[in-house]
Scaffold this active site. Structure first.
Site, mmCIF file in Angstrom:
data_model
loop_
_atom_site.group_PDB
_atom_site.id
_atom_site.type_symbol
_atom_site.label_atom_id
_atom_site.label_comp_id
_atom_site.label_asym_id
_atom_site.label_seq_id
_atom_site.Cartn_x
_atom_site.Cartn_y
_atom_site.Cartn_z
ATOM 1 N N GLY A 95 0.833 -1.198 0.000
ATOM 2 C CA GLY A 95 0.000 0.000 0.000
ATOM 3 C C GLY A 95 0.862 1.241 0.000
ATOM 4 N N GLY B 248 0.673 5.915 -0.410
ATOM 5 C CA GLY B 248 -0.139 7.128 -0.478
ATOM 6 C C GLY B 248 0.668 8.293 0.022
ATOM 7 N N GLY C 100 3.204 7.772 2.872
ATOM 8 C CA GLY C 100 4.386 6.955 2.660
ATOM 9 C C GLY C 100 4.001 5.620 2.052
ATOM 10 N N THR C 101 4.700 4.568 2.457
ATOM 11 C CA THR C 101 4.474 3.233 1.897
ATOM 12 C C THR C 101 4.408 2.212 3.025
ATOM 13 O OG1 THR C 101 5.718 3.868 -0.075
ATOM 14 C CG2 THR C 101 5.306 1.527 0.238
ATOM 15 N N VAL C 102 3.502 1.238 2.889
ATOM 16 C CA VAL C 102 3.395 0.137 3.842
ATOM 17 C C VAL C 102 3.912 -1.133 3.171
ATOM 18 C CG1 VAL C 102 1.845 -1.265 5.257
ATOM 19 C CG2 VAL C 102 1.429 1.179 5.020
ATOM 20 N N LYS D 299 5.427 0.567 8.224
ATOM 21 C CA LYS D 299 5.008 1.818 7.590
ATOM 22 C C LYS D 299 6.206 2.746 7.515
ATOM 23 C CE LYS D 299 1.753 5.671 8.265
ATOM 24 N NZ LYS D 299 0.661 6.182 9.123
ATOM 25 N N ASP E 145 -10.351 9.904 11.461
ATOM 26 C CA ASP E 145 -10.441 9.400 10.082
ATOM 27 C C ASP E 145 -11.072 8.007 10.091
ATOM 28 O OD1 ASP E 145 -10.196 9.588 7.342
ATOM 29 O OD2 ASP E 145 -8.161 8.798 7.299
#
Length: 461
Positions: free
Chosen positions: A48, A50, A53-55, A69, A161
């Site tokens: 994933g 966005g 950052g990146t997972v 993460k 969120d």
């Protein structure tokens, strides 16, 4: 293991920024006591990405798979990882994603090491089932989310969120709250200067009417409203206000429009009454009339106790459906890696873990880093040429949308722009600028597929 060996005499001569950094590290020693290095980790796979950052899914030699993460290098100060991990540790609960510690190594500078949730999220479950889970499981999910939120508020945190993609599922489909990039201490313990930084980030379909003004100050009732919308989504399997523009959703929410509760009552109507009444109270226009999570948990606990005996059969039904969908999807993988979605639907925000029925191919990060950096550099260097010369912008946006790199609201915003140049500028502004090398490399690949002549003309290969 992390140690707290800050030299206090040396600290007196350091700059204030250095002292603050060391103090944060010292505090983290008390919370995230485990440090993870490259020698214990292997098989880094992107799952994933966005603006945050990146997972990655990474295999740990003792824990098995973990999620790490990694923030974008330009996403904030060096201490941001420690601060977020600190918050996550303070939020620790059986209904909140577990943080194991901090990664520091050669692969990346640092990241947060968390438990990996094989079952994805409520959002991916809805996609795979093409609708809501069976009622007993749906009510258990609603109760567990409410319990997690009750805990967060009890320790003076907001989630800010709350939505299906931010509720992850373990092997037995138990819910855990995740993605606290927007979390904050409640305003009752914030200073005025902290509150004034304002802004209402997140997903606008889950915002209460009072949250749209720029000077809005987040409070607990924000999460309660979001929970009401989330409850509707859990019970219907649908996205609220699907496909509608931000401005229209803002306008209608302020007028009192809410999701259609009749969609929750198509089956087993008599069992839905308490839950429907609860959600409508949660999304009341007046914040003071919304219940606290202590009261919400009391209701969901009662409803769950009535439906508890059906959990076993519900999970078996879900597993059977997932197996069927996975078989169908496996037969389609040569044509597409995208999860099946309703016609004209646009996926929700990037999620930490891919849908069961359409897992993305695992990318070996160690062998891809150089190629990604080269592609990303080309995209940055040739930005203006790409903006001016690209003809079919929406084909590129659609390509990134399929792999979860373009958010739903971003897709709608880009599509609404009149010219190709404006569409491309919006894509750069909202997605490529914050997305980092991984997103830019994926964009380069989309250019190669849809705009090969243009790419060749400006020096791409």
């Amino acid at each position: 293991m992390m140690t707290s060996g800050t030299n206090l005499f040396q600290a007196e001569n350091d700059t204030s920024d250095t002292v603050e950094h060391k103090n944060i590290q010292q505090e983290m020693a008390l919370l995230c006591t485990e440090m993870f290095g490259d020698k214990d980790l292997g098989k880094w796979c992107v799952i994933g990405s966005g603006g945050f950052g990146t997972v990655y899914r990474v295999r740990h030699k003792e824990r098995g798979f973990v999620a790490i993460k990694v923030p974008q290098q330009n996403s904030g100060p060096h201490d941001a990882v420690y601060k977020e991990a600190d918050c996550l540790k303070k939020m620790s609960s059986q209904f909140v994603l577990t943080v194991f510690g901090i990664y520091q190594g050669n692969q990346f500078q640092q990241g947060i090491v968390m438990e990996f949730m094989e079952r994805g999220s409520i959002h991916t479950l809805q996609m795979d089932l093409r609708g809501p889970p069976p009622l007993p499981l749906a009510i258990r999910l609603a109760h567990q989310v409410a319990s997690g939120m009750q805990h967060l508020h009890s320790v003076n945190f907001l989630h800010h969120d709350l939505k299906p993609s931010n509720v992850l599922l373990d092997d037995d489909f138990n819910a855990k709250l995740a993605d606290f990039g927007l979390s904050r201490v409640t305003t009752s313990v914030l200073s005025n200067s902290q509150q004034s930084r304002g802004g209402t980030p997140g997903t606008y379909q889950y915002w209460p009417p009072e949250a749209f003004p720029l000077n809005y100050k987040a409070v607990r009732s924000f999460d309660v409203y979001s929970y009401g919308i989330l409850l509707w989504s859990i019970l219907t399997g649908k996205e609220p206000y699907e496909g509608k523009e931000f401005s229209l959703v803002e306008f209608r929410i302020k007028l009192g429009d809410r999701p259609d509760v009749s969609l929750c009552q198509k089956e087993e109507k008599e069992k839905m009454t308490e839950m429907v009444e609860l959600m409508t109270r949660c999304w009341d226009e007046e914040p003071s009339k919304r219940p606290h999570f202590d009261e919400i948990v009391a209701v969901t606990e009662h409803v769950f106790s009535v439906n508890k005996d059906g959990i076993g059969a519900a999970i078996q039904e879900v597993l059977s459906k997932l197996e069927q969908e996975q078989s169908k999807s496996s037969g389609q993988l040569p044509q597409t890696n995208a999860a099946p979605t309703p016609e004209n639907a646009v996926p929700n925000d990037t999620v930490d873990h891919p849908p069961l029925a359409a897992k993305q191919p695992c990318v070996d990060v160690g062998t891809k880093n150089v190629a990604e950096k080269d592609k990303a550099k080309f995209v940055d260097d040739m930005r203006e040429d790409i903006i001016q010369e690209t003809k079919d912008v929406m084909a590129l946006v659609e390509e990134l949308r399929k792999i979860g790199m373009v958010h739903k609201e971003t897709y709608s915003t880009i599509k609404a722009k009149e010219t190709n140049q404006d569409k491309m500028r919006e894509l750069f502004r909202q997605t490529l600028r914050a997305g980092g090398d991984t997103v830019k490399a994926a964009f380069y690949d989309a250019l190669k597929k849809h705009e090969p002549s243009m790419l060749n003309s400006i020096g791409g290969s």
